[in-house]
Design a protein around this motif. Structure first.
Motif, mmCIF file in Angstrom:
data_model
loop_
_atom_site.group_PDB
_atom_site.id
_atom_site.type_symbol
_atom_site.label_atom_id
_atom_site.label_comp_id
_atom_site.label_asym_id
_atom_site.label_seq_id
_atom_site.Cartn_x
_atom_site.Cartn_y
_atom_site.Cartn_z
ATOM 1 N N LYS B 296 -50.856 36.397 27.320
ATOM 2 C CA LYS B 296 -49.575 36.716 27.965
ATOM 3 C C LYS B 296 -49.751 36.959 29.450
ATOM 4 O O LYS B 296 -49.009 36.428 30.274
ATOM 5 N N ALA B 297 -50.727 37.815 29.784
ATOM 6 C CA ALA B 297 -50.953 38.160 31.193
ATOM 7 C C ALA B 297 -51.310 36.899 31.989
ATOM 8 O O ALA B 297 -50.833 36.712 33.117
ATOM 9 N N SER B 300 -48.311 34.917 32.841
ATOM 10 C CA SER B 300 -47.542 35.450 33.976
ATOM 11 C C SER B 300 -48.174 35.037 35.304
ATOM 12 O O SER B 300 -47.461 34.777 36.276
ATOM 13 N N LEU B 303 -47.281 31.233 35.782
ATOM 14 C CA LEU B 303 -45.898 30.989 36.205
ATOM 15 C C LEU B 303 -45.695 31.362 37.674
ATOM 16 O O LEU B 303 -44.928 30.715 38.388
ATOM 17 N N HIS B 348 -45.863 31.996 25.633
ATOM 18 C CA HIS B 348 -45.257 32.723 26.751
ATOM 19 C C HIS B 348 -44.892 31.819 27.901
ATOM 20 O O HIS B 348 -43.912 32.061 28.595
ATOM 21 N N ASP B 350 -43.946 28.705 27.421
ATOM 22 C CA ASP B 350 -42.793 27.951 26.910
ATOM 23 C C ASP B 350 -41.520 28.799 26.831
ATOM 24 O O ASP B 350 -40.430 28.253 26.650
ATOM 25 N N LYS B 351 -41.660 30.108 26.956
ATOM 26 C CA LYS B 351 -40.469 30.953 27.028
ATOM 27 C C LYS B 351 -39.693 30.683 28.305
ATOM 28 O O LYS B 351 -38.496 30.933 28.386
ATOM 29 N N TRP B 352 -40.409 30.224 29.323
ATOM 30 C CA TRP B 352 -39.797 30.091 30.652
ATOM 31 C C TRP B 352 -39.711 28.665 31.127
ATOM 32 O O TRP B 352 -38.852 28.312 31.923
ATOM 33 N N LEU B 353 -40.628 27.848 30.672
ATOM 34 C CA LEU B 353 -40.726 26.482 31.175
ATOM 35 C C LEU B 353 -40.133 25.509 30.179
ATOM 36 O O LEU B 353 -40.318 25.663 28.982
#
Lengths: 435, 435
Positions: B296-297, B300, B303, B348, B350-353
């Motif tokens: 996860k880190a 971040s 991204l 994580h 793919d949550k944003w991209l």
């Protein structure tokens, strides 16, 4: 004796964090620069008070009226001729519905006159107006299901925006034909207008049909309230108005700007640290992951800098911002994401290092409140876990039981600022002394 | 169609990882450079075969004899005139005791002739000779208690070295007056000789009294086997010989050198990536923390690079090495630290991209074996979680149940190299395409 240089230095950094995340000053600066021609002011979110205060002071007599929505725990203050409404966060309540009505009313009143909208994180809960036929519970239940479904942020917002009459550009639409000047303080990773408080003045390219597809994709059609499906189906067949789309004429008269985000705080701190002779590196402004595990990973980066000068040479400063998470095992423990991260980092650094004060870490929330503790965060330097053990603490046990505050306070490590009127997430500063 | 550029590129990187962590070549190079004047060869650890092979090839007829200790799962090979012994790892067994005797015997035989010692990670379990009066169980139980006590690495080693007759410099002492030429492949954070396989040829500044103080500090005096206390007390009162200290004359004739460590693999990969036009940053070679949370880190950080070019601009490559940990909930799941990290990072990101293949990650163990799976690790690129969902997988469930291998194999993401003769921990490469 022990060298408290790094500890003292980090204590001095607390003021810099507060200054770098001050939304009153930042809002004041952009309003003085832009001088938007407005008559009505709407402010909502956890930082609505300092942002509205800046607007009232800069725009003065020009302001005919408006509304400021503040969290229930925030003491109400007089803000010019603006109405003040209290509402709940993070779970919306009756106050949120009252605020929703007031916000829509003031938006309509601003039509053709000029509307200033000041948005900060938390605004999504503080102000709500569900679509006709829906209750607040319908909305919160749907959001919860989506959060646990594996849907991404865009998919979650697609659904949420189609259940509300303030989110997804609706606020701007109510003020048609504008002009609308919106300023956002971001508390969301990526800092997109559409995500901050669900983008009340940002165009929404998604549709009711998209929202239904999301529910279908994550097998939620049978799980969300029936009323939600009804609203979305009516919308998809044209019987409800769509959220305003990017080509909606209203957006020709809408300006959305970012007042501040976590990255701005980090850059502000980076400047201070560079002036003080540190080699600096910003790793991310959207940190994520469990606080303890991130603390471990950051300890491993700290030690590599100390031992090899990789990725930067000491004296070095690593900067990170964002929000880590805490797994609560013991609801009676006191602490928060920053204090758990700090304590975990300390324990892992002290596994390898024996020198007191060779490396140090500051972790604090810019809103002044870390978790359920009275502290904003903590400052620790290598060797401090010995202090805790000497006082009879078992640090691993305190970490395990979410009791980081008790231990950190006992060794004088907590940062106690009281609640601050900002909401730009947390910051972490790691310093490594020159050998 | 979908852009598989990044995926293909990362698949090509697997060979570079293997080449950069090849201990046969690295050992060969240093031996050809140093040409140590030796007659006896001792090699132990998970990479003993390639290191001994290099020695036999470079030193040829000069080698009179010696012993190579290999893990039980490793197929025995002919290595010149060297004896080969199999022993267990990570829990020592009878083979480890046999190996301990053989190693001490060959060390003594090398006295005055010249001894080559090739050490790699895992050596601590593969070769053991407990002090008189102690059993293997006494040693493993004491180590376990120390690991759970909060004691730091130096404290743990202080105790362990005083219970053994091969660790903490003893091996070198047996070969007195030397000369001893020791070459280490490091699998420990910090890469200190005293920590790799418990430093068989490194001086030990600590004492029996220090070891007793450690047990007292962590309240283990009443928990470790009585026989352990007895040995330490006898040692403290001068009735047992101390580990060889830094001023021991033997160390004038001992040379300890590092053949390779994780950082060398990262630097090797960094060179390849820079030649291919990536901006690179090595974050750490001693990564620690739970695989999923670290994933996860790292998402971040990925991204932030993609969106803001912080801390480096795309096309960018982030490099990390070390060992994350896995919390096993489901012992029947198949996977490992690298595959869990990769899957968590993917979810994580793919949550944003939404773009397929904009960012990618390779995570693999240099020994070719990730956890209890047949894979070495995995390669994933943004958008791939959709592939898994399309095939009917619930990725969060597979992650939760430690079943990362099943899912990653189904979408063609696993790296399958078979066991590799290296032991330099894991590497993670994250790539971010230019927009």
């Amino acid at each position: 004796m022990e060298d408290d240089g790094l500890l003292q230095y980090l204590r001095g950094m607390v003021d810099h964090v507060i200054r770098a995340s001050d939304l009153y000053q930042r809002t004041r600066s952009v309003l003085e620069r832009d001088k938007p021609d407005i008559r009505i002011v709407i402010a909502f979110g956890k930082a609505s008070v300092p942002m509205a205060k800046a607007a009232v002071e800069v725009l003065g007599d020009r302001v005919e009226g408006g509304v400021v929505v503040i969290p229930r725990w925030r003491e109400p203050v007089k803000l010019g001729n603006l109405e003040v409404i209290q509402a709940n966060h993070p779970v919306p309540d009756e106050g949120s519905l009252e605020a929703g009505e007031a916000v829509i009313e003031w938006s309509r009143a601003a039509s053709g006159k000029g509307l200033l909208v000041l948005v900060s994180g938390g605004g999504s809960a503080l102000v709500e107006k569900p679509q006709e036929g829906l209750t607040l519970e319908d909305l919160t239940r749907t959001t919860k299901l989506l959060l646990n479904s594996g849907a991404n942020i865009h998919e979650i917002n697609t659904v949420r925006k189609h259940l509300s009459m303030v989110k997804g550009g609706w606020l701007a639409k109510h003020a048609e034909p504008g002009p609308v000047y919106a300023y956002y303080a971001s508390d969301v990773p990526g800092d997109r207008f559409e995500s901050i408080a669900s983008g009340p003045t940002a165009p929404d390219p998604t549709t009711y049909s998209d929202a239904l597809l999301v529910l279908k994709r994550y097998e939620l059609l049978g799980k969300v309230p029936m009323s939600v499906i009804k609203v979305l189906e009516e919308g998809a067949s044209g019987r409800r108005p769509e959220t305003p789309k990017p080509d909606d004429p209203v957006f020709r008269n809408v300006s959305n700007k970012l007042v501040a985000a976590n990255i701005d705080v980090l850059i502000g701190l980076q400047n201070v640290l560079e002036e003080d002779g540190f080699n600096t590196l910003i790793l991310t402004s959207r940190l994520d992951g469990d606080s303890r595990e991130v603390g471990k990973a950051l300890a491993s980066i700290t030690l590599e800098i100390l031992e090899r000068g990789v990725p930067i040479r000491p004296p070095a400063a690593l900067l990170l911002g964002g929000e880590t998470s805490v797994k609560v095992k013991n609801p009676e423990g006191r602490g928060g994401r920053n204090q758990e991260l700090a304590l975990s980092w300390l324990l892992h650094v002290d596994k390898w290092l024996t020198d007191y004060g060779r490396v140090g870490l500051l972790a604090m929330d810019t809103d002044g409140i870390d978790g359920n503790s009275p502290a904003a965060g903590a400052i620790v330097v290598s060797g401090m876990s010995k202090l805790a053990r000497d006082k009879g603490f078992d640090p691993y046990l305190y970490l395990e039981e979410n009791n980081s505050y008790e231990l950190l306070r006992a060794i004088g490590s907590t940062i106690e600022t009281g609640g601050l009127d900002s909401n730009l997430n947390s910051v972490v500063i790691i310093l490594i002394k020159k050998i």
